[in-house]
Design a protein around this motif. Structure first.
Motif: not given
Length: 452
Positions: A165-194
């Protein structure tokens, strides 16, 4: 629980409304109905089963797996993964059925069962009704036809699903995210690792909050329904922006670098323009519900894009998209569907695509989201009225017409009967918040007078 299947599967308080016996029975019923429909014809059927981290998901998963295997269905247990991951894997692995155990953004005591058809798509209403009918017949004494010996289903762990699933997500991205600092709130839920894994592999510097699920803390004061912690973290860490998911990660909301919320309408506006540039926005059209802010509609018109509006509910958005081949749709709540890459709303995919647009343009999320201005919106629930007469009352129609004349092109009125309670929802948008409140108050009084 009344009719078992709602707009998003079967949902209720785990071990009270939604019991292990019900989960097992519905799973057997689903296997029988799909077999009768010809889904399993000519081959041994396979199901993908996943869940969010709720404690109750452990026993409900066991019941679902037991039910499917007892009906002769082989089961691939993918463990804790987002709903869109289970949908993706159901399609990618050629499975006949997908099952997700989650109550999405609901509080921890709730849980739910969602069945997915081959390809990872939501079951048709007709099949859900048939499953419910077969389940009820068995509860009232009709016996199951049960396989024995080698006919019973086999169960195995399928932990490769995470990386697929992670490989699928990366494969469909139009460009990389280098240089971005991003905070992710995973809601203590199903995406906590993904989600952190996907953003990190895509090149972003990731700071996570709400990423320590213990089975009891899902959605608790965090995630897309509680943005306070994310807003504070983005400002504290000087991040470019923040992303928030719900419990099963089919939603995505964002927070810009100043801590201001970026809702689903604004996210769709940003993605619509990005997709048009890549010639990926088919028919230059976006699909949203009637609850989308008027500012979104005005922005799309200004940009030369068409907006199709449906009834409230992501299922209606998806139906319109599939029927006409549109590529982008969603809801103000952050349930965004990018149909070329997902069969349902996918919060991680949405967040990645939003981040890709920021990285590609070098513009801040705040600047990108300014393509639309959210008009003030006032919502009043009017209880204890006859909601069935909303569309037939002449008195109410006259009041709405008066309100629409007053608001003109810069405002909007929506009266909607609740689907579950004896109340009517009055929603008014206007360029000025005081005008919106005034008009909403008068319409609420008119609803009481006409329908009370």
């Amino acid at each position: 629980m009344g009719r078992l299947f709602g707009t998003d599967g079967v949902r209720g308080v785990a071990n009270a409304d939604l019991t292990a016996e019900m989960a097992l029975g519905l799973s057997v019923a689903a296997a029988h109905v799909l077999a009768e429909s010809g889904t399993f014809e000519g081959h041994r059927p396979t199901a993908v089963v996943g869940r969010d981290p709720r404690a109750s998901g452990e026993f409900l998963e066991a019941a679902v797996v037991a039910g499917l295997a007892s009906a002769g269905v082989d089961v691939l247990r993918v463990g804790v993964l987002p709903t869109p991951a289970v949908a993706y894997l159901t399609g990618a692995l050629g499975a006949d059925l997908g099952v997700m155990l989650s109550a999405s953004h609901n509080a921890m005591p709730d849980n739910g069962i969602k069945f997915l058809a081959r390809g990872g798509h939501k079951l048709d209403d007709e099949l859900e009704d048939r499953i419910e009918s077969v389940y009820e017949s068995h509860r009232h004494g009709e016996p199951w036809d049960r396989p024995t010996g080698s006919g019973v289903g086999r169960v195995r762990e399928y932990l490769e699903g995470f990386d697929q699933y992670v490989a699928h997500l990366i494969a469909v991205l139009p460009n990389r995210l280098d240089g971005l600092k991003i905070v992710l709130d995973e809601a203590h839920g199903a995406a906590a690792r993904v989600s952190p894994e996907a953003f990190t592999r895509a090149g972003a510097e990731v700071i996570t909050i709400g990423a320590s699920p213990d089975g009891l803390n899902i959605n608790e004061g965090c995630g897309s329904t509680h943005l306070g912690l994310l807003k504070a973290a983005v400002v504290e860490h000087g991040a470019a922006f923040g992303i928030a998911h719900d419990g099963d990660a089919d939603r995505c909301l964002a927070v810009d670098h100043t801590g201001d919320e970026v809702d689903g309408d604004q996210i769709m506006a940003v993605l619509a323009l990005a997709m048009r540039e890549r010639s990926a926005l088919r028919a230059d059209t976006v699909v949203a519900t009637v609850m989308s802010n008027l500012g979104f509609k005005l922005a799309m018109e200004r940009e030369g894009l068409q907006l199709i509006q449906t009834a409230v509910g992501d299922r209606y958005v998806l139906e319109s998209m599939k029927e006409h081949g549109y590529a982008l749709g969603g809801e103000q709540s952050g349930h965004v569907i990018i149909l070329d890459h997902a069969t349902t709303g996918d919060g991680t995919l949405t967040g990645l695509m939003l981040a890709a647009r920021v990285a590609e343009t070098g513009r801040s999320l705040r600047d990108l989201a300014s393509v639309m201005e959210r008009l003030p919106q006032v919502l009043i629930n009017v209880p204890d009225v006859d909601r069935t007469r909303v569309g037939t009352s002449g008195e109410l129609a006259a009041a709405v017409a008066d309100a629409e004349r007053e608001l003109g092109e810069t405002g909007r009125v929506l009266l909607r009967p609740s689907g579950t309670e004896p109340l009517v929802r009055v929603m008014v948008e206007a360029a000025d918040i005081d005008q919106a409140r005034s008009v909403a108050g008068r319409l609420a009084d008119a609803v009481k007078s006409a329908l009370g």
